[in-house]
Design a protein around this motif. Structure first.
Motif, PDB file in Angstrom:
ATOM      1  N   TYR A   1      -3.159  -3.296   2.750  1.00 12.79           N
ATOM      2  CA  TYR A   1      -2.773  -2.269   3.715  1.00 12.79           C
ATOM      3  C   TYR A   1      -1.965  -2.872   4.858  1.00 12.79           C
ATOM      4  CZ  TYR A   1      -3.514   1.764   6.825  1.00 12.79           C
ATOM      5  OH  TYR A   1      -3.352   2.842   7.649  1.00 12.79           O
TER       6      TYR A   1
ATOM      7  N   LYS B   1     -12.538  13.760   7.635  1.00 13.00           N
ATOM      8  CA  LYS B   1     -11.265  13.194   7.183  1.00 13.00           C
ATOM      9  C   LYS B   1     -10.321  14.330   6.809  1.00 13.00           C
ATOM     10  CE  LYS B   1      -9.931   9.257   4.260  1.00 13.00           C
ATOM     11  NZ  LYS B   1      -9.219   8.470   5.270  1.00 13.00           N
TER      12      LYS B   1
ATOM     13  N   GLY C   1     -12.042  -0.657   6.344  1.00 11.25           N
ATOM     14  CA  GLY C   1     -11.878   0.634   5.690  1.00 11.25           C
ATOM     15  C   GLY C   1     -11.510   0.396   4.234  1.00 11.25           C
ATOM     16  N   THR C   2     -11.447   1.457   3.468  1.00 14.87           N
ATOM     17  CA  THR C   2     -11.094   1.306   2.051  1.00 14.87           C
ATOM     18  C   THR C   2      -9.735   0.635   1.911  1.00 14.87           C
ATOM     19  OG1 THR C   2     -12.411   3.203   1.464  1.00 14.87           O
ATOM     20  CG2 THR C   2     -10.682   2.598  -0.081  1.00 14.87           C
ATOM     21  N   ALA C   3      -8.758   1.121   2.668  1.00 19.26           N
ATOM     22  CA  ALA C   3      -7.422   0.528   2.592  1.00 19.26           C
ATOM     23  C   ALA C   3      -7.400  -0.828   3.300  1.00 19.26           C
ATOM     24  CB  ALA C   3      -6.401   1.476   3.214  1.00 19.26           C
TER      25      ALA C   3
ATOM     26  N   ALA D   1      -6.403   3.868  11.144  1.00 23.13           N
ATOM     27  CA  ALA D   1      -7.132   4.561  10.077  1.00 23.13           C
ATOM     28  C   ALA D   1      -8.229   3.661   9.524  1.00 23.13           C
ATOM     29  CB  ALA D   1      -6.164   4.996   8.986  1.00 23.13           C
TER      30      ALA D   1
ATOM     31  N   ARG E   1      -6.962   9.074  -4.593  1.00 22.63           N
ATOM     32  CA  ARG E   1      -6.779   9.946  -3.431  1.00 22.63           C
ATOM     33  C   ARG E   1      -7.152  11.387  -3.804  1.00 22.63           C
ATOM     34  NH1 ARG E   1      -3.864  10.174   1.320  1.00 22.63           N
ATOM     35  NH2 ARG E   1      -5.023   8.273   1.798  1.00 22.63           N
TER      36      ARG E   1
ATOM     37  N   PHE F   1      -9.022  15.082   2.895  1.00 25.56           N
ATOM     38  CA  PHE F   1      -8.766  14.117   1.824  1.00 25.56           C
ATOM     39  C   PHE F   1      -9.780  12.989   1.848  1.00 25.56           C
ATOM     40  CE2 PHE F   1      -6.649  10.484   3.982  1.00 25.56           C
ATOM     41  CZ  PHE F   1      -6.382  11.024   5.222  1.00 25.56           C
TER      42      PHE F   1
ATOM     43  N   TYR G   1      -6.070   2.861  -6.164  1.00 28.16           N
ATOM     44  CA  TYR G   1      -6.501   3.716  -5.056  1.00 28.16           C
ATOM     45  C   TYR G   1      -6.573   5.154  -5.565  1.00 28.16           C
ATOM     46  CZ  TYR G   1      -6.553   5.662  -0.283  1.00 28.16           C
ATOM     47  OH  TYR G   1      -6.880   6.318   0.874  1.00 28.16           O
TER      48      TYR G   1
ATOM     49  N   PHE H   1       0.874  -1.167   0.000  1.00 31.33           N
ATOM     50  CA  PHE H   1       0.000   0.000   0.000  1.00 31.33           C
ATOM     51  C   PHE H   1       0.916   1.222   0.000  1.00 31.33           C
ATOM     52  CE2 PHE H   1      -2.712   3.301   1.616  1.00 31.33           C
ATOM     53  CZ  PHE H   1      -3.917   3.031   0.990  1.00 31.33           C
TER      54      PHE H   1
ATOM     55  N   TYR I   1      -4.647  12.952  11.263  1.00 31.34           N
ATOM     56  CA  TYR I   1      -3.634  11.922  10.996  1.00 31.34           C
ATOM     57  C   TYR I   1      -2.283  12.379  11.541  1.00 31.34           C
ATOM     58  CZ  TYR I   1      -7.475   9.994   8.439  1.00 31.34           C
ATOM     59  OH  TYR I   1      -8.708   9.496   8.142  1.00 31.34           O
TER      60      TYR I   1
ATOM     61  N   GLY J   1     -10.358   8.656   0.211  1.00 29.93           N
ATOM     62  CA  GLY J   1      -9.713   7.469  -0.337  1.00 29.93           C
ATOM     63  C   GLY J   1     -10.793   6.547  -0.867  1.00 29.93           C
TER      64      GLY J   1
END
Ligand code: PLP
Ligand code: COI
Length: 342
Positions: free
Chosen positions: A157, A185, A283-285, A224, A127, A58, A125, A13, A190, A60
């Motif tokens: 991920y 987000k 999550g997406t990742a 995350a 972003r 952001f 992916y 990832f 982060y 994702g």
């Protein structure tokens, strides 16, 4: 990099340079045309509000290549809506949903040679990000904004892929404030979690499982990604204003119901960790990954669910989700948009 040089099945990832990114600027009170560029850099004023006061949000999301050769983007309308609420949460201009969707279609199409082949386990992916660009020295919102979307092929991920992961709890760190920005987000969340994440890594854990920041009594966010537990025939996940409303979790709740499970979205007391047969993170990742063990660093105790393989419910949910994303199962909920590549 030529796409022929990429070992799709071994992708981590991470960032791989692709051909194009797309941009849209808000200037003089209105959004401009979407443009495409091969430049990986942005010209930015040294006093831009994103650099000093953190006006940055952001998203994702992913595009998947199916066995049928078609490329599906998963629930981009949901990402578009959340992108707007993140922008509004830090006084930025929200991007219209149609513009967001148009930018996604464009960035996928322009980078189609980087969409990993079916069966590699990898995906593209996407972003999106928004920054405040006006020169600003006083603390106030920017007048101008830039939205950028880039795309990069990614693999799993977590290091072990779908293998269960090990996480830890530490009351030394909060991810966000009780009435803060946890449900949007933004980059600031982060940045504030990096020390905790580094500590977890140094100790051999994939991420930190955060407790609620007000009382440290309830399970909250998992690095995350969101947290869920399985108890009997029930899928349980936190209902918390400090957790990001995960689109993957929302989808898993629907799929869990489709599979005949009960779904509960509520406060989850820490003690309930000992009552779950399975725990996981989504999550997406992260997609939907089992948590094999949770170590409480303060108490020196552990909750063990099994590091060998994910539990049956987590496994079923993982496949139900991925089958829709890769087009192997009917998209009964209308979650995917097929992107016309030519
Ligand atoms: N929670 C946090 C803090 C995240 O960064 C993410 C990733 O986007 C998620 C949860 C999962 O959200 P989603 O499923 O919409 O990707
Ligand atoms: C995602 O799941 O899309 C994320 O944003 C997680 C992380 C890479 C920030």
């Amino acid at each position: 990099m030529k796409e022929t040089e990429i070992e799709w099945g071994k992708l981590p990832f991470g960032y791989v340079k692709t051909d194009w990114n797309v941009r849209c600027e808000f200037k003089d009170g209105k959004w401009g045309e979407i443009t495409a560029t091969q430049d990986e850099y942005i010209p930015l004023h040294i006093a831009a509000s994103c650099l000093h006061y953190g006006q940055e949000a952001f998203e994702g999301l992913k595009a998947f290549r199916g066995k049928d050769g078609k490329v599906r983007v998963f629930r981009m309308d949901e990402n578009a809506k959340r992108f707007r609420s993140s922008a509004e949460g830090i006084s930025m201009e929200p991007l219209p949903i149609e513009k967001f969707e148009e930018m996604v279609r464009m960035v996928v199409k322009l980078n189609k040679r980087f969409i990993p082949p079916y069966g590699s386990g990898a995906s593209l992916y996407i972003r999106p990000l928004e920054i405040g660009t006006s020169a600003q020295v006083g603390v106030s919102p920017s007048k101008d904004y830039m939205v950028i979307m880039f795309a990069t092929p990614v693999g799993p991920y977590f290091k072990g892929g779908f293998k269960p992961t090990k996480v830890c709890i530490s009351r030394e760190y909060d991810r966000v404030a009780p009435k803060g920005t946890g449900a949007i987000k933004i980059g600031g969340n982060y940045a504030a979690s990096l020390n905790a994440g580094q500590k977890a890594h140094e100790l051999g854990y994939s991420v930190m499982l955060y407790l609620d920041p007000k009382e440290n009594k309830y399970l909250d966010e998992c690095g995350a990604a969101n947290f869920f537990g399985v108890k009997g025939n029930t899928y349980v996940t936190p209902n918390s204003r400090t957790v990001l409303p995960s689109i993957t979790n929302k989808s898993l709740r629907t799929l869990a119901e489709d599979l005949g499970l009960k779904v509960e979205q509520r406060e989850i007391p820490y003690e309930e960790l000992s009552e779950f047969s399975e725990t996981g993170t989504c999550g997406t990742a992260a997609v939907c990954t089992g948590i094999g063990q949770i170590d409480d660093l303060d108490k020196g105790t552990s909750f063990v669910y099994g590091m060998e393989e994910a539990g049956p419910v987590t496994t079923k949910l993982y496949h139900a989700l991925q089958d829709i994303q890769y087009g192997d199962a009917p998209d009964n909920h209308g979650w995917c948009e097929i992107i016309e590549l030519d």
